[in-house]
Write a protein that holds these residues in place. Structure first.
Motif, PDB file in Angstrom:
ATOM      1  N   GLU A 316       0.829  -1.209   0.000  1.00 41.18           N
ATOM      2  CA  GLU A 316       0.000   0.000   0.000  1.00 41.18           C
ATOM      3  C   GLU A 316       0.865   1.261   0.000  1.00 41.18           C
ATOM      4  O   GLU A 316       0.551   2.242  -0.678  1.00 41.18           O
ATOM      5  CB  GLU A 316      -0.926  -0.001   1.214  1.00 41.18           C
ATOM      6  CG  GLU A 316      -2.088  -0.977   1.086  1.00 41.18           C
ATOM      7  CD  GLU A 316      -2.955  -0.975   2.334  1.00 41.18           C
ATOM      8  OE1 GLU A 316      -4.180  -0.786   2.185  1.00 41.18           O
ATOM      9  OE2 GLU A 316      -2.408  -1.157   3.427  1.00 41.18           O
ATOM     10  N   ILE A 317       1.941   1.241   0.777  1.00 44.58           N
ATOM     11  CA  ILE A 317       2.830   2.400   0.820  1.00 44.58           C
ATOM     12  C   ILE A 317       3.477   2.616  -0.544  1.00 44.58           C
ATOM     13  O   ILE A 317       3.604   3.752  -1.020  1.00 44.58           O
ATOM     14  CB  ILE A 317       3.903   2.231   1.910  1.00 44.58           C
ATOM     15  CG1 ILE A 317       3.257   2.326   3.290  1.00 44.58           C
ATOM     16  CG2 ILE A 317       5.001   3.280   1.776  1.00 44.58           C
ATOM     17  CD1 ILE A 317       2.622   3.675   3.593  1.00 44.58           C
ATOM     18  N   ILE A 318       3.870   1.551  -1.209  1.00 45.19           N
ATOM     19  CA  ILE A 318       4.461   1.669  -2.549  1.00 45.19           C
ATOM     20  C   ILE A 318       3.459   2.268  -3.521  1.00 45.19           C
ATOM     21  O   ILE A 318       3.760   3.190  -4.288  1.00 45.19           O
ATOM     22  CB  ILE A 318       4.959   0.297  -3.045  1.00 45.19           C
ATOM     23  CG1 ILE A 318       6.158  -0.161  -2.203  1.00 45.19           C
ATOM     24  CG2 ILE A 318       5.336   0.361  -4.524  1.00 45.19           C
ATOM     25  CD1 ILE A 318       6.596  -1.575  -2.488  1.00 45.19           C
ATOM     26  N   ALA A 319       2.219   1.748  -3.502  1.00 39.88           N
ATOM     27  CA  ALA A 319       1.182   2.266  -4.400  1.00 39.88           C
ATOM     28  C   ALA A 319       0.880   3.729  -4.087  1.00 39.88           C
ATOM     29  O   ALA A 319       0.716   4.560  -4.996  1.00 39.88           O
ATOM     30  CB  ALA A 319      -0.077   1.412  -4.271  1.00 39.88           C
ATOM     31  N   PHE A 320       0.820   4.043  -2.807  1.00 39.99           N
ATOM     32  CA  PHE A 320       0.531   5.417  -2.386  1.00 39.99           C
ATOM     33  C   PHE A 320       1.648   6.361  -2.835  1.00 39.99           C
ATOM     34  O   PHE A 320       1.389   7.472  -3.303  1.00 39.99           O
ATOM     35  CB  PHE A 320       0.364   5.457  -0.872  1.00 39.99           C
ATOM     36  CG  PHE A 320      -0.095   6.791  -0.345  1.00 39.99           C
ATOM     37  CD1 PHE A 320      -1.063   7.538  -1.007  1.00 39.99           C
ATOM     38  CD2 PHE A 320       0.438   7.301   0.828  1.00 39.99           C
ATOM     39  CE1 PHE A 320      -1.483   8.763  -0.513  1.00 39.99           C
ATOM     40  CE2 PHE A 320       0.018   8.526   1.341  1.00 39.99           C
ATOM     41  CZ  PHE A 320      -0.939   9.255   0.658  1.00 39.99           C
ATOM     42  N   THR A 321       2.892   5.934  -2.698  1.00 42.58           N
ATOM     43  CA  THR A 321       4.027   6.762  -3.120  1.00 42.58           C
ATOM     44  C   THR A 321       3.978   7.034  -4.621  1.00 42.58           C
ATOM     45  O   THR A 321       4.259   8.147  -5.079  1.00 42.58           O
ATOM     46  CB  THR A 321       5.349   6.069  -2.742  1.00 42.58           C
ATOM     47  OG1 THR A 321       5.386   5.852  -1.329  1.00 42.58           O
ATOM     48  CG2 THR A 321       6.549   6.916  -3.146  1.00 42.58           C
ATOM     49  N   GLN A 322       3.603   6.024  -5.394  1.00 47.44           N
ATOM     50  CA  GLN A 322       3.481   6.219  -6.839  1.00 47.44           C
ATOM     51  C   GLN A 322       2.374   7.224  -7.163  1.00 47.44           C
ATOM     52  O   GLN A 322       2.530   8.067  -8.050  1.00 47.44           O
ATOM     53  CB  GLN A 322       3.206   4.861  -7.511  1.00 47.44           C
ATOM     54  CG  GLN A 322       4.389   3.918  -7.442  1.00 47.44           C
ATOM     55  CD  GLN A 322       4.048   2.499  -7.867  1.00 47.44           C
ATOM     56  OE1 GLN A 322       2.878   2.104  -7.857  1.00 47.44           O
ATOM     57  NE2 GLN A 322       5.060   1.732  -8.235  1.00 47.44           N
ATOM     58  N   GLN A 323       1.267   7.130  -6.425  1.00 42.95           N
ATOM     59  CA  GLN A 323       0.165   8.065  -6.644  1.00 42.95           C
ATOM     60  C   GLN A 323       0.571   9.491  -6.254  1.00 42.95           C
ATOM     61  O   GLN A 323       0.211  10.460  -6.928  1.00 42.95           O
ATOM     62  CB  GLN A 323      -1.057   7.624  -5.832  1.00 42.95           C
ATOM     63  CG  GLN A 323      -2.262   8.536  -5.952  1.00 42.95           C
ATOM     64  CD  GLN A 323      -2.863   8.551  -7.345  1.00 42.95           C
ATOM     65  OE1 GLN A 323      -2.532   7.690  -8.168  1.00 42.95           O
ATOM     66  NE2 GLN A 323      -3.725   9.517  -7.628  1.00 42.95           N
ATOM     67  N   ILE A 324       1.313   9.630  -5.153  1.00 46.06           N
ATOM     68  CA  ILE A 324       1.789  10.945  -4.723  1.00 46.06           C
ATOM     69  C   ILE A 324       2.672  11.573  -5.797  1.00 46.06           C
ATOM     70  O   ILE A 324       2.551  12.766  -6.098  1.00 46.06           O
ATOM     71  CB  ILE A 324       2.567  10.821  -3.394  1.00 46.06           C
ATOM     72  CG1 ILE A 324       1.608  10.492  -2.259  1.00 46.06           C
ATOM     73  CG2 ILE A 324       3.326  12.116  -3.082  1.00 46.06           C
ATOM     74  CD1 ILE A 324       2.316  10.166  -0.955  1.00 46.06           C
ATOM     75  N   TYR A 363      12.851   9.169  -5.047  1.00 45.76           N
ATOM     76  CA  TYR A 363      12.066   8.695  -3.914  1.00 45.76           C
ATOM     77  C   TYR A 363      12.734   7.515  -3.239  1.00 45.76           C
ATOM     78  O   TYR A 363      13.593   6.840  -3.823  1.00 45.76           O
ATOM     79  CB  TYR A 363      10.650   8.296  -4.357  1.00 45.76           C
ATOM     80  CG  TYR A 363      10.607   7.129  -5.304  1.00 45.76           C
ATOM     81  CD1 TYR A 363      10.526   5.826  -4.823  1.00 45.76           C
ATOM     82  CD2 TYR A 363      10.659   7.315  -6.679  1.00 45.76           C
ATOM     83  CE1 TYR A 363      10.508   4.750  -5.676  1.00 45.76           C
ATOM     84  CE2 TYR A 363      10.640   6.243  -7.548  1.00 45.76           C
ATOM     85  CZ  TYR A 363      10.565   4.960  -7.046  1.00 45.76           C
ATOM     86  OH  TYR A 363      10.555   3.901  -7.897  1.00 45.76           O
ATOM     87  N   HIS A 364      12.333   7.268  -2.004  1.00 44.26           N
ATOM     88  CA  HIS A 364      12.783   6.078  -1.288  1.00 44.26           C
ATOM     89  C   HIS A 364      11.633   5.605  -0.402  1.00 44.26           C
ATOM     90  O   HIS A 364      11.046   6.394   0.346  1.00 44.26           O
ATOM     91  CB  HIS A 364      14.007   6.372  -0.423  1.00 44.26           C
ATOM     92  CG  HIS A 364      14.508   5.160   0.311  1.00 44.26           C
ATOM     93  ND1 HIS A 364      15.292   4.199  -0.288  1.00 44.26           N
ATOM     94  CD2 HIS A 364      14.325   4.745   1.606  1.00 44.26           C
ATOM     95  CE1 HIS A 364      15.573   3.255   0.598  1.00 44.26           C
ATOM     96  NE2 HIS A 364      15.010   3.567   1.737  1.00 44.26           N
ATOM     97  N   VAL A 365      11.314   4.343  -0.496  1.00 43.62           N
ATOM     98  CA  VAL A 365      10.299   3.709   0.357  1.00 43.62           C
ATOM     99  C   VAL A 365      11.029   2.893   1.404  1.00 43.62           C
ATOM    100  O   VAL A 365      11.826   2.012   1.079  1.00 43.62           O
ATOM    101  CB  VAL A 365       9.343   2.821  -0.454  1.00 43.62           C
ATOM    102  CG1 VAL A 365       8.354   2.133   0.471  1.00 43.62           C
ATOM    103  CG2 VAL A 365       8.606   3.654  -1.506  1.00 43.62           C
ATOM    104  N   PHE A 366      10.781   3.199   2.682  1.00 44.37           N
ATOM    105  CA  PHE A 366      11.482   2.518   3.773  1.00 44.37           C
ATOM    106  C   PHE A 366      10.823   1.164   4.057  1.00 44.37           C
ATOM    107  O   PHE A 366       9.590   1.073   4.139  1.00 44.37           O
ATOM    108  CB  PHE A 366      11.468   3.369   5.038  1.00 44.37           C
ATOM    109  CG  PHE A 366      12.275   4.638   4.873  1.00 44.37           C
ATOM    110  CD1 PHE A 366      13.600   4.686   5.283  1.00 44.37           C
ATOM    111  CD2 PHE A 366      11.703   5.768   4.316  1.00 44.37           C
ATOM    112  CE1 PHE A 366      14.328   5.845   5.123  1.00 44.37           C
ATOM    113  CE2 PHE A 366      12.434   6.948   4.159  1.00 44.37           C
ATOM    114  CZ  PHE A 366      13.753   6.976   4.573  1.00 44.37           C
ATOM    115  N   GLU A 367      11.634   0.159   4.211  1.00 48.35           N
ATOM    116  CA  GLU A 367      11.114  -1.189   4.473  1.00 48.35           C
ATOM    117  C   GLU A 367      11.085  -1.482   5.968  1.00 48.35           C
ATOM    118  O   GLU A 367      11.842  -0.904   6.731  1.00 48.35           O
ATOM    119  CB  GLU A 367      11.980  -2.221   3.762  1.00 48.35           C
ATOM    120  CG  GLU A 367      11.960  -2.060   2.246  1.00 48.35           C
ATOM    121  CD  GLU A 367      12.773  -3.124   1.547  1.00 48.35           C
ATOM    122  OE1 GLU A 367      13.374  -3.979   2.254  1.00 48.35           O
ATOM    123  OE2 GLU A 367      12.827  -3.127   0.311  1.00 48.35           O
TER     124      GLU A 367
END
Length: 367
Positions: A316-324, A363-367
């Motif tokens: 969800e965070i990955i999808a949300f980041t792409q949408q942002i 961007y960076h998504v934290f795991e």
């Protein structure tokens, strides 16, 4: 490069343990940080393998909010860079103004504290009659230059944090604290700030090694403690030599919180609301979306956005980041620096940045 510290204002490349003047001194190895992240940043000096904290740390960073604390320190560097270029000077936290000096200067003037810069108390409580405290904090930054003999102090920047609102408390007869606020007149604030700046320059000139160095003074106006947008530097001045600031220059700079709800609608506020509405439709469980725009000469130059959300899962965070990223490219202002943080109760979940005059977000998504 390995050099050696032999006094509070100079660093010499003498062999370790040598005597460099009439007084025996312990020579301490010093070297600059090997890397400079970019031309926007100074390389720091490392003394005996350690970063040198300010002599008055803990005093200088005690402001009415965390956003004011950060801007007070980091924005002074921006003021200083006009006089001390990052490719010619090295940075060191202030070593001249001690904790005791700072506390004495910040406190009220009195018979026991003749060095106090804030006006004497008139012992009144009511905000309409009370003698306020204008000066909140002082921060010093030192700028070192490299010479044939090593490093030496090349200049100083001093920031003065001024109150727009003086927050104070008074104990009643039952020893309960009662809290008050006193709004201050801007014209009087700036008049007092200039007076304090000149006095601090004069006092610094009495310190060994500072007699003829350039001193930059910045006047920082704190925002109210409940504001999500920090204050900013409203005046800057320089003393090349002598005991006063030669000229005060007004800075046309401000920070604005988005979305705004007062005043007339602006293009940036409309753009921000469109961005906010778009991502809230995609991900309705957001706790808040706020932004702080930095304006210079009435033109926005950067926008920092905080997005608070609940964390459900990595996908969800990955999808949300792409949408942002998509929404930011479509709605937010072009050709300015933008930073977006996605946070939850667990901390930062994603971080996005776009540099000025570019169209692509990193961007960076934290795991």
């Amino acid at each position: 490069m390995l050099l050696f510290l032999t006094s509070c204002t100079s660093i010499n490349n003498q062999p370790e343990g040598t005597v460099t003047n009439d007084n025996t001194q312990t020579v301490v190895p010093v070297q600059p940080t090997p890397n400079q992240l970019s031309d926007d940043y100074y390389r720091a000096l490392i003394v005996d393998g350690k970063y040198q904290s300010s002599q008055n740390r803990g005093v200088s960073l005690d402001l009415n909010s965390s956003v004011n604390m950060k801007a007070f320190e980091t924005d002074l560097l921006k003021v200083a860079k006009k006089v001390f270029p990052t490719d010619q000077y090295f940075f060191q936290e202030g070593q001249i103004i001690t904790k005791e000096m700072a506390l004495s200067w910040i406190n009220r003037k009195s018979e026991d504290n003749p060095q106090g810069l804030n006006p004497e108390s008139n012992e009144l409580i009511d905000s309409t009659d009370r003698s306020p405290q204008y000066l909140s904090q002082i921060v010093e930054q030192d700028f070192m230059i490299e010479t044939e003999k090593g490093f030496e102090l090349g200049g100083i920047a001093v920031g003065l944090a001024m109150n727009q609102i003086d927050y104070y408390n008074v104990k009643d007869s039952n020893s309960n604290l009662n809290f008050y606020e006193q709004s201050l007149d801007l014209e009087t604030i700036l008049k007092e700030a200039k007076s304090y700046g000149n006095e601090i320059v004069s006092r610094l000139r009495d310190e060994t090694g500072v007699e003829s160095l350039p001193i930059v003074v910045g006047i920082f106006l704190q925002s109210p403690k409940d504001s999500l947008a920090s204050g900013n530097y409203v005046l800057e001045g320089k003393s090349t030599e002598g005991r006063t600031v030669e000229e005060w220059i007004q800075r046309n700079e401000k920070r604005i919180l988005f979305p705004t709800f007062d005043g007339e609608e602006t293009d940036v506020n409309t753009q921000f609301n469109n961005f906010k509405n778009e991502i809230q439709l995609f991900f309705p469980n957001l706790s808040g979306v706020t932004g702080v725009g930095l304006y210079q000469e009435d033109k926005i130059i950067s926008l920092h956005v905080d997005i608070m959300t609940q964390f459900y899962g990595q996908t969800e965070i990955i999808a949300f980041t792409q949408q942002i990223t998509d929404a930011a490219n479509r709605y937010l202002p072009k050709n300015i620096e933008i930073e977006l943080k996605v946070e939850s109760i667990n901390g930062i979940e994603a971080f996005l940045t776009r540099s000025e005059n570019t169209q692509t977000f990193n961007y960076h998504v934290f795991e």
